[in-house]
Design a protein around this motif. Sequence first.
Motif, PDB file in Angstrom:
ATOM      1  N   VAL A  51       0.841  -1.203   0.000  1.00 41.94           N
ATOM      2  CA  VAL A  51       0.000   0.000   0.000  1.00 41.94           C
ATOM      3  C   VAL A  51       0.877   1.254   0.000  1.00 41.94           C
ATOM      4  O   VAL A  51       0.634   2.200  -0.755  1.00 41.94           O
ATOM      5  CB  VAL A  51      -0.958  -0.005   1.218  1.00 41.94           C
ATOM      6  CG1 VAL A  51      -1.705   1.300   1.335  1.00 41.94           C
ATOM      7  CG2 VAL A  51      -1.909  -1.176   1.128  1.00 41.94           C
ATOM      8  N   GLY A  52       1.910   1.267   0.815  1.00 39.54           N
ATOM      9  CA  GLY A  52       2.820   2.405   0.853  1.00 39.54           C
ATOM     10  C   GLY A  52       3.590   2.566  -0.450  1.00 39.54           C
ATOM     11  O   GLY A  52       3.813   3.684  -0.911  1.00 39.54           O
ATOM     12  N   ALA A  53       3.991   1.443  -1.059  1.00 44.24           N
ATOM     13  CA  ALA A  53       4.708   1.513  -2.333  1.00 44.24           C
ATOM     14  C   ALA A  53       3.803   2.056  -3.425  1.00 44.24           C
ATOM     15  O   ALA A  53       4.246   2.872  -4.256  1.00 44.24           O
ATOM     16  CB  ALA A  53       5.231   0.133  -2.707  1.00 44.24           C
ATOM     17  N   LEU A  54       2.545   1.644  -3.452  1.00 44.13           N
ATOM     18  CA  LEU A  54       1.610   2.154  -4.455  1.00 44.13           C
ATOM     19  C   LEU A  54       1.320   3.639  -4.239  1.00 44.13           C
ATOM     20  O   LEU A  54       1.238   4.405  -5.197  1.00 44.13           O
ATOM     21  CB  LEU A  54       0.318   1.348  -4.441  1.00 44.13           C
ATOM     22  CG  LEU A  54       0.418  -0.071  -5.011  1.00 44.13           C
ATOM     23  CD1 LEU A  54      -0.892  -0.812  -4.822  1.00 44.13           C
ATOM     24  CD2 LEU A  54       0.809  -0.030  -6.473  1.00 44.13           C
ATOM     25  N   ALA A  55       1.161   4.050  -2.973  1.00 46.27           N
ATOM     26  CA  ALA A  55       0.914   5.471  -2.685  1.00 46.27           C
ATOM     27  C   ALA A  55       2.123   6.319  -3.070  1.00 46.27           C
ATOM     28  O   ALA A  55       1.976   7.408  -3.646  1.00 46.27           O
ATOM     29  CB  ALA A  55       0.590   5.651  -1.204  1.00 46.27           C
ATOM     30  N   ASN A  56       3.313   5.836  -2.781  1.00 44.56           N
ATOM     31  CA  ASN A  56       4.529   6.559  -3.135  1.00 44.56           C
ATOM     32  C   ASN A  56       4.680   6.646  -4.647  1.00 44.56           C
ATOM     33  O   ASN A  56       5.030   7.704  -5.185  1.00 44.56           O
ATOM     34  CB  ASN A  56       5.737   5.861  -2.515  1.00 44.56           C
ATOM     35  CG  ASN A  56       6.950   6.751  -2.444  1.00 44.56           C
ATOM     36  OD1 ASN A  56       6.861   7.950  -2.611  1.00 44.56           O
ATOM     37  ND2 ASN A  56       8.093   6.150  -2.191  1.00 44.56           N
TER      38      ASN A  56
END
Length: 179
Positions: free
Chosen positions: A119-124
Amino acid sequence: MLNYLFGFNARMGRLAFFFSSFVVGVGFVMLAYGATGNVPSSGRMDVLLAQASASQPLLFAFYGVLVICFMLQSMRVRDIGWDPVCVMAGWIALMVIDWTVAQKFPEYALTYQHTGTAVGALANAALNLVLLFWPSGGLYKEQEPDDAGSDGAWPSVPPAAATSRIARIAGGEFGGKAR
């Protein structure tokens, strides 16, 4: 003061942001190669990280690159028309929360080497794509025409400060004497 220190009041277009980020990244890779003597590869990343963490100049350069990238992103966010103080604080908060979740629940981390979740990788990735491809914000917002006594035409946009300053100088108001 932070507005000027971190570039919160400056603006940077898409192309300048891309090339500046690229130059900073290539420069850091060249510095890492010079300090460690190894080219980063997928199989030897642990060795490279161990060598890099032992090098003081490389650690200082890493934190310098971190600050430079933060400033570049802040300038690009300002150019889009968003408030960088809010956006960058939210982005940092999201990454800290993502890191905390990945540390507390290792099964949610991408791999055992990563300190973030999917989720953090996609948001970044989404925010970086926005910084690269979102068009610059205009200088003036379009105004709705007034209904009372208006002929339906859009109001004229006032000239920029630099344009009016040049017009004053050209009109002889600069220097005290008109020729």
